[in-house]
Design a protein around this motif. Structure first.
Motif, PDB file in Angstrom:
ATOM      1  N   ILE A 163     101.783  50.419  15.419  1.00 23.30           N
ATOM      2  CA  ILE A 163     102.038  49.013  15.096  1.00 23.30           C
ATOM      3  C   ILE A 163     103.533  48.716  15.114  1.00 23.30           C
ATOM      4  N   LEU A 164     104.305  49.477  14.362  1.00 22.38           N
ATOM      5  CA  LEU A 164     105.748  49.220  14.297  1.00 22.38           C
ATOM      6  C   LEU A 164     106.478  49.865  15.466  1.00 22.38           C
ATOM      7  N   TYR A 165     106.214  51.152  15.707  1.00 23.21           N
ATOM      8  CA  TYR A 165     106.938  51.867  16.756  1.00 23.21           C
ATOM      9  C   TYR A 165     106.364  51.597  18.144  1.00 23.21           C
ATOM     10  N   GLY A 166     105.059  51.586  18.263  1.00 21.34           N
ATOM     11  CA  GLY A 166     104.442  51.549  19.582  1.00 21.34           C
ATOM     12  C   GLY A 166     104.495  50.207  20.281  1.00 21.34           C
ATOM     13  N   SER A 167     104.378  49.105  19.532  1.00 16.67           N
ATOM     14  CA  SER A 167     104.229  47.810  20.201  1.00 16.67           C
ATOM     15  C   SER A 167     105.264  46.758  19.807  1.00 16.67           C
ATOM     16  N   LEU A 168     105.848  46.830  18.621  1.00 15.49           N
ATOM     17  CA  LEU A 168     106.704  45.740  18.160  1.00 15.49           C
ATOM     18  C   LEU A 168     107.881  45.501  19.090  1.00 15.49           C
ATOM     19  N   ALA A 169     108.610  46.578  19.437  1.00 22.81           N
ATOM     20  CA  ALA A 169     109.775  46.403  20.318  1.00 22.81           C
ATOM     21  C   ALA A 169     109.369  45.812  21.655  1.00 22.81           C
ATOM     22  N   LYS A 170     108.258  46.267  22.202  1.00 22.10           N
ATOM     23  CA  LYS A 170     107.802  45.770  23.505  1.00 22.10           C
ATOM     24  C   LYS A 170     107.428  44.303  23.436  1.00 22.10           C
ATOM     25  N   MET A 171     106.819  43.883  22.328  1.00 21.01           N
ATOM     26  CA  MET A 171     106.416  42.487  22.208  1.00 21.01           C
ATOM     27  C   MET A 171     107.613  41.575  21.971  1.00 21.01           C
ATOM     28  N   VAL A 172     108.649  42.100  21.335  1.00 17.93           N
ATOM     29  CA  VAL A 172     109.898  41.345  21.213  1.00 17.93           C
ATOM     30  C   VAL A 172     110.582  41.253  22.561  1.00 17.93           C
ATOM     31  N   GLY A 173     110.520  42.366  23.343  1.00 15.99           N
ATOM     32  CA  GLY A 173     111.116  42.375  24.679  1.00 15.99           C
ATOM     33  C   GLY A 173     112.165  43.448  24.854  1.00 15.99           C
ATOM     34  N   SER A 174     111.862  44.678  24.384  1.00 15.26           N
ATOM     35  CA  SER A 174     112.841  45.750  24.457  1.00 15.26           C
ATOM     36  C   SER A 174     112.170  47.070  24.821  1.00 15.26           C
ATOM     37  N   PRO A 175     112.860  47.915  25.612  1.00 15.73           N
ATOM     38  CA  PRO A 175     112.339  49.255  25.905  1.00 15.73           C
ATOM     39  C   PRO A 175     112.729  50.271  24.841  1.00 15.73           C
ATOM     40  N   ASN A 176     113.415  49.815  23.791  1.00 21.65           N
ATOM     41  CA  ASN A 176     114.085  50.737  22.872  1.00 21.65           C
ATOM     42  C   ASN A 176     113.313  51.024  21.595  1.00 21.65           C
ATOM     43  N   ASN A 177     112.122  51.593  21.752  1.00 19.67           N
ATOM     44  CA  ASN A 177     111.478  52.222  20.603  1.00 19.67           C
ATOM     45  C   ASN A 177     111.825  53.707  20.690  1.00 19.67           C
ATOM     46  N   ILE A 178     112.643  54.175  19.755  1.00 19.14           N
ATOM     47  CA  ILE A 178     113.237  55.511  19.818  1.00 19.14           C
ATOM     48  C   ILE A 178     112.729  56.351  18.657  1.00 19.14           C
ATOM     49  N   SER A 179     112.176  57.517  18.980  1.00 19.43           N
ATOM     50  CA  SER A 179     111.635  58.426  17.973  1.00 19.43           C
ATOM     51  C   SER A 179     112.621  59.536  17.658  1.00 19.43           C
ATOM     52  N   HIS A 180     112.457  60.117  16.475  1.00 15.99           N
ATOM     53  CA  HIS A 180     113.317  61.221  16.054  1.00 15.99           C
ATOM     54  C   HIS A 180     112.945  62.549  16.694  1.00 15.99           C
ATOM     55  N   SER A 181     111.831  62.632  17.419  1.00 12.96           N
ATOM     56  CA  SER A 181     111.236  63.909  17.806  1.00 12.96           C
ATOM     57  C   SER A 181     112.215  64.867  18.471  1.00 12.96           C
ATOM     58  N   SER A 182     113.111  64.350  19.301  1.00 11.86           N
ATOM     59  CA  SER A 182     113.985  65.250  20.052  1.00 11.86           C
ATOM     60  C   SER A 182     115.021  65.943  19.183  1.00 11.86           C
ATOM     61  N   ILE A 183     115.230  65.495  17.956  1.00 16.65           N
ATOM     62  CA  ILE A 183     116.211  66.186  17.122  1.00 16.65           C
ATOM     63  C   ILE A 183     115.586  67.367  16.397  1.00 16.65           C
ATOM     64  N   CYS A 184     114.272  67.591  16.575  1.00 18.49           N
ATOM     65  CA  CYS A 184     113.661  68.704  15.851  1.00 18.49           C
ATOM     66  C   CYS A 184     112.705  69.555  16.666  1.00 18.49           C
ATOM     67  N   ALA A 185     112.376  69.196  17.913  1.00 15.63           N
ATOM     68  CA  ALA A 185     111.268  69.942  18.491  1.00 15.63           C
ATOM     69  C   ALA A 185     111.225  70.108  20.010  1.00 15.63           C
ATOM     70  N   GLU A 186     111.674  69.177  20.815  1.00 16.60           N
ATOM     71  CA  GLU A 186     111.205  69.095  22.202  1.00 16.60           C
ATOM     72  C   GLU A 186     111.439  70.356  23.034  1.00 16.60           C
ATOM     73  N   ALA A 187     112.535  71.072  22.807  1.00 13.27           N
ATOM     74  CA  ALA A 187     112.773  72.292  23.602  1.00 13.27           C
ATOM     75  C   ALA A 187     111.684  73.318  23.360  1.00 13.27           C
ATOM     76  N   GLU A 188     111.148  73.350  22.138  1.00  9.36           N
ATOM     77  CA  GLU A 188     110.068  74.273  21.810  1.00  9.36           C
ATOM     78  C   GLU A 188     108.820  73.967  22.639  1.00  9.36           C
ATOM     79  N   LYS A 189     108.618  72.688  22.973  1.00  8.41           N
ATOM     80  CA  LYS A 189     107.435  72.286  23.726  1.00  8.41           C
ATOM     81  C   LYS A 189     107.609  72.489  25.229  1.00  8.41           C
ATOM     82  N   PHE A 190     108.861  72.605  25.659  1.00 10.34           N
ATOM     83  CA  PHE A 190     109.170  72.690  27.085  1.00 10.34           C
ATOM     84  C   PHE A 190     108.568  73.948  27.713  1.00 10.34           C
ATOM     85  N   GLY A 191     108.695  75.089  27.029  1.00  3.08           N
ATOM     86  CA  GLY A 191     108.180  76.344  27.575  1.00  3.08           C
ATOM     87  C   GLY A 191     106.684  76.341  27.789  1.00  3.08           C
ATOM     88  N   PRO A 192     105.889  75.992  26.760  1.00  4.15           N
ATOM     89  CA  PRO A 192     104.437  75.945  26.968  1.00  4.15           C
ATOM     90  C   PRO A 192     103.999  74.924  28.003  1.00  4.15           C
TER      91      PRO A 192
END
Length: 847
Positions: A163-192
């Protein structure tokens, strides 16, 4: 409006931010706030189900409620992933929910000057004024053709985040819904992902494993699935050999059979050496990988092998991997780079191979979240393929599916302004040449930490209005000084938060939100464990003491109402027309009704008995609220075997055709070659080496001559994602982590190094990097490798409360924030922040 303890912390012109004045170094332990004291004497209570989100396991729990007070937390006995147990982090939440330093009502900034040295001069406002002000700012952007300069920043979240992250920015008119995920995990997921098409966390069959290689993992203390691991670890150690690869003697390493105190960032050398031994000594698992046609092992050090001589089964490209990256990676070669003796490399590699296929190569952020860590992640996870433990009994696993519904489509509510704004470039620069973020595609990951630099450079533009929730980026992202500057420049920031925090200090509007475990209703699809996936429910187990709202649903609904009153009704119409209660058919008219309907829509497949699923049978919504968890059936081994891996070849890819394709697409989108992508992302690989796990020498910030020590950070078992520092229990029991000290923040220094520095145990020392400095206490400890300074993350708050700080009113932190000295650096292929692997060098000076 009267302002007192009951609704907010006393404000003071000298305090700077939500201050309660100076405090002693060790505050008295107080379990509850001073407000709403109950006169009731009934001690009979009830257990109510909810969810702990102290880490990404998201364990189902129960809270014992007496006279409206939450008094105890335990594991939900209905849960299978965590054996109905919880770790210490769930218990710490009791002090969080009753923290007297919480934000208690909406506030607005009256001092328009921003900076760490500025007093925001917050004053109370109503929710109506807050929503009206935010709506005005959003509509101003849309009117001026700048809707793309609006952004939603997500931290931790529940399944209702759409509701807040997934659609609000897009309905306002922005591509900038930004998640924290990359500061804690993404490299770990890259290998698998680039071996077996699994972008996410893994489960592990500890119960049937015979050998575990833990790459920077401390599973009985941190990482994920801690309650499950603690519950089973005694039996695991009885039957399996445990080898911990970590520059620090972690709690798990202290109990392990082998401790390999590796030089941070050199894990790739060890991983490829282990692969070399497995192949040269014929220890690979032939029913999975395959074998030479004539049965004669041709993997000989220094020699290439013809691909046609090897017949593969589940794997793809093992000979290519050998020829490109492994034929010369002998234990002798690796020892010079990673600092582990040859005899230990051989012993561990042979033990791991002999245990096949019941052997786990356990990848964690410690080994992968470094500048060149993507290839380490591939190499480490590929070891599971070599021993045949991928998707196998006693090995590393994917997840059983958890049924859920998506949110209704909002496409019909996108106007021309929204459609145009959504096509603008993203503020985080993901998908550009130097920031590939290859989460399944170019730009698939969000480069959260890079927003600070992008905002300062106004590249590709500046941001003007930001809604930020459940996060604290100028504390949790590297180079905090850069973030403070970027936030000071941001014209309008709304911070939705439980506690005032470092980010709150720069906010224009502060909105108090519910505590996740006790005061909200939301579904959570947990990462599971013990071979069970689950959906669990967070519930309002107590009535909030203060005027708080749910960030992901109630606040967006209120904002939509405010926007509709000003003539932009698209979001409100979407909420009130498309969201229908699956039980009653009712549409929402209030924020509270909207939140419940969203929760019921998402979770319906687990509680509606007419919907077929593989797991628990729950008879309706009311029963789901009572049990508060749905469990899948146990994971079925070898579901991927037989060509069902989901990669481009359909096999487990030692040579990744999937990565070759995605890298090629990224290069083409940026009018570059793959070699140019390698150069831009600071990787040394060229040609086909870019498609296999291989050794990349550690890249470090800071010259060794000036900054002689490698800095290595770790997590505390008491760390509720850095949100527990304002609880006295966290501070009192901090020494539960090996080498740490209660009520202090220590840099763990090997006595060999301390003698050279003239530093004694308990001395104050300054740790300085090219990006900043912090002052902490020296702890002489043999459990850190010489040349490496180890320090726990989580202390150093200057705006989180009276316990987290030495002096809250004067913004004097207790200890130092690791991110103040860490480089703003990235494992750019995955999108991950490079906070581990010794990315930053430091010097140590006695104060």
């Amino acid at each position: 409006m009267e302002l007192n303890r009951r609704n907010f912390i006393k404000l003071s012109a000298v305090s700077g931010l939500f201050a309660a004045g100076a405090t002693q170094a060790k505050p008295a332990l107080t379990a509850f706030t001073e407000t709403k004291a109950s006169a009731a004497t009934n001690t009979e209570g009830e257990w109510v189900g909810s969810t702990c989100q102290g880490c990404t396991t998201w364990c189902p729990v129960q809270v014992y409620v007496v006279n409206g007070r939450a008094t105890k937390v335990r594991g939900n006995p209905n849960a299978k992933a965590n054996h109905g147990e919880v770790c210490v982090r769930a218990h710490l939440s009791l002090q969080q929910v009753y923290d007297p330093d919480r934000v208690k009502q909406p506030m607005k900034r009256t001092n328009q000057n921003k900076g760490k040295d500025q007093d925001p001069q917050f004053v109370p406002i109503t929710w109506e004024e807050a929503m009206d002000t935010i709506a005005e700012k959003i509509l101003e952007l849309r009117k001026n053709g700048e809707s793309h300069k609006f952004s939603v920043w997500r931290g931790r979240y529940t399944a209702n985040n759409e509701i807040l992250y997934g659609s609000l920015a897009k309905m306002v008119g922005s591509p900038n819904n930004i998640s924290h995920s990359s500061i804690c995990a993404e490299a770990e997921k890259f290998g698998p992902y680039y071996t077996e098409a699994l972008w996410g966390y893994r489960d592990y069959d500890h119960a049937n494993c015979r050998y575990e290689l833990l790459w920077g993992a401390d599973p009985i203390s941190s990482n994920r699935q801690v309650p499950h691991t603690i519950n089973i670890w005694g039996n695991t150690m009885d039957r399996a050999t445990i080898a911990c690869i970590d520059p620090r003697l972690s709690a798990t390493a202290a109990k392990a059979d082998e401790w390999l105190p590796i030089i941070p960032g050199e894990d790739g050398a060890l991983a490829t050496a282990i692969a070399h031994v497995l192949l040269t000594e014929g220890l690979w698992y032939k029913p999975f990988v395959g074998d030479f046609v004539d049965g004669v092992n041709k993997f000989v050090a220094g020699r290439t092998v013809r691909e046609e001589d090897f017949e593969e089964i589940e794997g793809y490209g093992v000979v290519k991997w050998w020829n490109l990256a492994l034929k010369d990676t002998t234990p002798e070669w690796a020892a010079e780079r990673c600092g582990i003796p040859v005899d230990q490399i051989l012993r561990v590699a042979r033990g791991f191979g002999e245990a096949a296929p019941h052997a786990i190569s356990f990848l964690s952020p410690g080994a992968s979240m470094q500048i060149r860590g993507g290839y380490t992640a591939i190499a480490v996870h590929a070891l599971n393929g070599l021993v045949g433990s991928a998707d196998n009994k006693g090995g590393t696993l994917s997840w059983s599916s958890v049924p859920s519904n998506g949110m209704p489509s909002f496409d019909d509510y996108l106007d021309d302004i929204a459609k145009k704004g959504a096509k603008e470039k993203r503020i985080d620069q993901g998908g550009t040449l130097k920031f590939p973020g290859l989460n399944k595609k170019s730009g698939g990951s969000k480069f959260t930490a890079n927003m600070a630099q992008a905002m300062l450079d106004e590249d590709p533009y500046d941001l003007k209005v930001v809604l930020s929730y459940w996060n604290n980026f100028n504390f949790s992202c590297p180079d905090t000084n850069k973030w403070d500057k970027a936030l000071a420049k941001l014209p309008f920031l709304v911070h939705m938060t439980v506690n005032p925090a470092e980010m709150t200090h720069f906010a224009d509007i502060v909105l108090p939100v519910t505590h996740q475990l006790y005061e909200r209703l939301s579904p959570v699809k947990g990462s599971g464990g013990n071979m069970h996936a689950h959906m669990t429910l967070t519930q309002r187990v107590i009535e909030p003491l203060w005027d708080v709202k749910i960030d992901e649903t109630e606040i967006p609904f209120m904002l939509a109402e405010a926007l509709a009153k000003k003539g932009f009704s698209n979001i409100y119409d979407y909420y009130t027309k498309e969201f229908v209660d699956p039980e009653t058919g009712k549409r929402p008219t209030t924020p509270e009704e909207f939140n419940e309907i969203v929760t019921k829509i998402y979770s319906e497949p687990v509680w509606n008995p007419s919907i077929e699923k593989k797991g628990d049978n729950i008879n309706g919504w009311e029963e789901f609220k009572k049990v508060a968890v749905w469990n899948s059936v146990p994971y079925q081994f070898k579901k991927k075997w037989g060509g069902n891996w989901g990669t481009d070849t359909g096999k487990f890819e030692f040579y990744s055709e999937t990565l070759k394709r995605v890298l090629g697409e990224h290069a083409e989108a940026n009018d570059a070659s793959i070699d140019q992508v390698m150069e831009a992302t600071l990787n040394t690989a060229r040609g086909e080496l870019a498609f296999v796990g291989h050794y990349e020498p550690a890249y470090r910030h800071g010259e060794e001559t000036e900054f002689p020590f490698i800095f290595s950070e770790h997590r505390s078992r008491l760390n509720r994602e850095a949100r527990s520092a304002n609880t006295s229990w966290y501070q009192e029991f901090k020494n539960a982590d090996p080498g740490d000290v209660a009520w202090d923040d220590v840099a763990k220094i090997n006595p060999i190094d301390a003698a050279k520095l003239g530093v004694n145990d308990g001395d104050k020392v300054k740790l300085t990097s090219p990006y900043g400095d912090i002052t902490v206490t020296a702890k002489l400890w043999e459990g850190t490798r010489p040349g490496v300074i180890s320090k726990c993350y989580g202390q150093g708050h200057w705006a989180y409360g009276r316990t987290a700080s030495l002096d809250f009113g004067k913004k004097i932190a207790r200890g130092g924030n690791n991110n103040t000295i860490l480089a703003d650096a990235y494992e750019a292929l995955s999108g991950s922040t490079a906070r581990h692997g010794g990315t930053t060098r430091i010097k140590v000076e006695k104060v």
